[in-house]
Design an enzyme around this catalytic site. Structure first.
Site, PDB file in Angstrom:
ATOM      1  N   ASP A 168       0.069   5.023   0.645  1.00 47.51           N
ATOM      2  CA  ASP A 168      -0.134   6.023   1.694  1.00 47.51           C
ATOM      3  C   ASP A 168      -0.328   5.324   3.038  1.00 47.51           C
ATOM      4  OD1 ASP A 168      -0.050   7.714  -0.467  1.00 47.51           O
ATOM      5  OD2 ASP A 168      -2.219   7.946  -0.597  1.00 47.51           O
ATOM      6  N   ASP A 223       0.877  -1.162   0.000  1.00 48.97           N
ATOM      7  CA  ASP A 223       0.000   0.000   0.000  1.00 48.97           C
ATOM      8  C   ASP A 223       0.923   1.223   0.000  1.00 48.97           C
ATOM      9  OD1 ASP A 223      -2.381   1.494   0.213  1.00 48.97           O
ATOM     10  OD2 ASP A 223      -2.126   1.644   2.377  1.00 48.97           O
TER      11      ASP A 223
END
Length: 221
Positions: free
Chosen positions: A27, A25
């Site tokens: 952010d 992922d």
């Protein structure tokens, strides 16, 4: 507006055997989650993340970003801004000797605008579409691969994609979502899916060699 972003930076050699990958992922794992990040001036790197990616590269493990982008779906910014942040990220990685093999993003969201308003788009995590597409494009062995994320939907996407396991970090939304992830793990009693808890991506990468060795040992036992 296209719902899905795909960028393959390092396509596999034809007929090359499948390799393990680590799905990240963005952010909250690589970059600080500043809420709908889309400006280079707002980019803040989580300590040790760039070096951790370079370490994965050195280990011969494919590195792929898979990112929900609800801000695009809501009309706050577009794929052009997303790509500008990605290019900035990749320039900074190169300084550390690292790179991304590919990047996938999904703009769909139940509260998105127009055609992007989708409650259950196959590419939006926790659905595994981005992971499966990346595996197909980059010849990734899903059964030997991992995901690092800060939210339950990241971990669920890894499970539904058939990955070997996932790592939940405390960066980003990790501190507030750790109890949810722990409950999700308790519901998986008896599953072969591995789930580890760490502080950050940097800590996860320090442990990856030993995890991989343990996996190899279990295969040969």
């Amino acid at each position: 507006m296209t719902p899905v972003y795909c960028q393959v930076r390092r396509p596999p050699v034809p007929s090359a055997p499948a390799r393990p990958g680590v799905f990240l992922d963005r952010d909250g794992v690589i970059l600080e989650d500043t809420r709908y990040l889309h400006r280079i001036e707002d980019v803040r790197y989580i300590n040790g993340a760039q070096g951790a990616i370079a370490k994965l590269n050195q280990l011969g493990i494919l590195v792929v970003v898979v990112s929900n982008q609800a801000g695009i779906g809501r009309g706050y910014y577009g794929w052009q801004e997303f790509e500008q942040v990605q290019k900035h990220l990749e320039r900074q990685l190169a300084i550390e000797g690292g790179w991304l093999d590919g990047t996938w993003g999904c703009a769909c969201h139940p509260e998105a605008l127009g055609e992007l308003a989708a409650a259950d788009h196959p590419f939006r995590k926790p659905n595994p579409g981005m992971i499966l597409a990346a595996a197909s494009s980059l010849a990734i062995d899903l059964s030997a691969s991992w995901l690092v994320g800060d939210k339950p939907l990241d971990i669920e996407a890894a499970y539904r994609a058939g990955l070997r396991g996932a790592v939940h970090v405390l960066s980003g939304y990790g501190k507030e979502t750790r109890p949810q992830v722990a409950q999700w793990k308790r519901d998986l009693v008896g599953s072969q899916f591995r789930l580890y808890y760490v502080e950050s991506l940097a800590e996860a990468i320090q442990a990856f060699p030993s995890w991989l060795e343990a996996e190899q040992a279990s295969i040969h036992d």
